[in-house]
Write a protein that holds these residues in place. Structure first.
Motif, short mmCIF file in Angstrom:
data_model
loop_
_atom_site.label_atom_id
_atom_site.label_comp_id
_atom_site.label_asym_id
_atom_site.label_seq_id
_atom_site.Cartn_x
_atom_site.Cartn_y
_atom_site.Cartn_z
N ALA A 82 10.59 8.54 -11.56
CA ALA A 82 10.02 7.95 -10.75
C ALA A 82 8.82 8.63 -9.93
N ILE A 83 9.12 10.02 -9.74
CA ILE A 83 7.84 10.76 -9.38
C ILE A 83 6.76 10.76 -10.21
N GLU A 85 5.81 8.20 -12.27
CA GLU A 85 5.22 6.82 -12.34
C GLU A 85 4.53 6.83 -10.94
N ASP A 86 5.01 7.25 -9.68
CA ASP A 86 4.18 7.18 -8.59
C ASP A 86 2.89 8.06 -8.50
N TYR A 88 1.09 8.68 -11.42
CA TYR A 88 0.33 7.87 -12.30
C TYR A 88 -0.37 6.74 -11.57
N SER A 89 0.36 6.00 -10.67
CA SER A 89 -0.31 5.03 -10.03
C SER A 89 -1.20 5.61 -8.97
N ASN A 90 -0.95 6.71 -8.23
CA ASN A 90 -1.90 7.36 -7.08
C ASN A 90 -2.93 7.69 -7.83
#
Length: 267
Positions: A82-83, A85-86, A88-90
């Motif tokens: 989850a960290i 993925e977050d 990556y998006s940011n």
């Protein structure tokens, strides 16, 4: 980071180098060449070094931390996923660049997606042309050609050099048109063809950019003052590998390599 917090005087400040998928695969490939036997079977998305020495993946690092410091990490893998993925998006949002995708098929079989980062701060006009040819937002040319890459093919594959597509007219490699008219000028040669995965505009000479584009398969520095590079591949390693493995005749793929869908990517 947790080890550094617990043992501030015994552990130096950790260096964490995050990489997007394509850059990671290139990094890992290079490390396998450098370190040879130590990394040939390496398949993790994390590699750890201590004082320049290879430790291994995240599990090897945790074993090292337990052996040396008695440290045990009880946090679940799902948390780290989850960290990641977050982050990556940011990262994509924070880059201030535009991202576009192309879904690819070979011989009518879907093989996956190519994701490109467009350097809109360096080549805004060239990037806008490519972006709108991905989205189809520009509509039709004065001669009623649909200004969109969807349904077009990769018509040329120069083995170990580049793969080329974007002839949205007949797909033969002698046509195409930009959103600005038949052609537009070379914007800048600021982006180097210094690595695999560089995205650039194919042309027929100076100031003849239309819709045709290429993706480099290795560094091609001789192209730096002849072709405008404006982006890079950030995801789709295996897709590009499948495309470049297609057999050719006179540099033309012997089976259809098609862009089945394309558009703007929003993280």
């Amino acid at each position: 980071m947790e080890l550094k917090r617990i043992y501030p005087s015994e552990i130096s400040e950790p260096v964490i180098r995050p990489l997007l998928e394509f850059a990671w695969d290139m990094f890992l490939s290079q490390k396998k060449k450098e370190l040879k036997g130590d990394m040939w079977g390496f398949s993790s998305h994390v590699v750890c070094f201590i004082n320049g020495q290879l430790i291994g993946d995240e599990e090897d690092f945790l074993k090292w931390a337990e052996d040396i410091f008695g440290y045990v990490d009880f946090r679940p893998k799902a948390l780290y996923d989850a960290i990641a993925e977050d982050f990556y998006s940011n990262y994509l949002k924070g880059s201030q660049h535009t991202f576009v995708y192309m879904d690819i098929s070979i011989d009518q079989k879907p093989i996956g997606r190519l994701l490109f980062e467009l350097f809109t701060d360096v080549c805004p006009k060239t990037c806008r042309n490519f972006e709108e040819l991905c989205t189809g937002e520009a509509g039709f040319s004065p001669t009623e050609i649909r200004l969109c890459y969807q349904g077009s093919i990769f018509h040329r594959l120069v083995k170990d050099t580049w793969i080329q597509g974007g002839d949205i007219f007949k797909g033969r490699g002698d046509g195409g048109v930009s959103i600005y008219g038949k052609t537009f000028e070379d914007e800048t040669f600021a982006i180097s063809h210094c690595k695999r995965g560089i995205l650039g505009m194919a042309n027929k000479g100076r100031h003849t950019n239309g819709s045709q584009f290429y993706i480099t398969l290795q560094p091609t520095l001789w192209m730096n003052t002849k072709f405008v590079a404006f982006g890079q591949l950030v995801a789709g390693t295996e897709v590009l590998e499948e495309l470049e493995s297609v057999s050719t005749y006179n540099e033309r793929p012997t089976v259809e390599c098609k862009i089945t869908d394309c558009g703007r990517y929003s993280p």
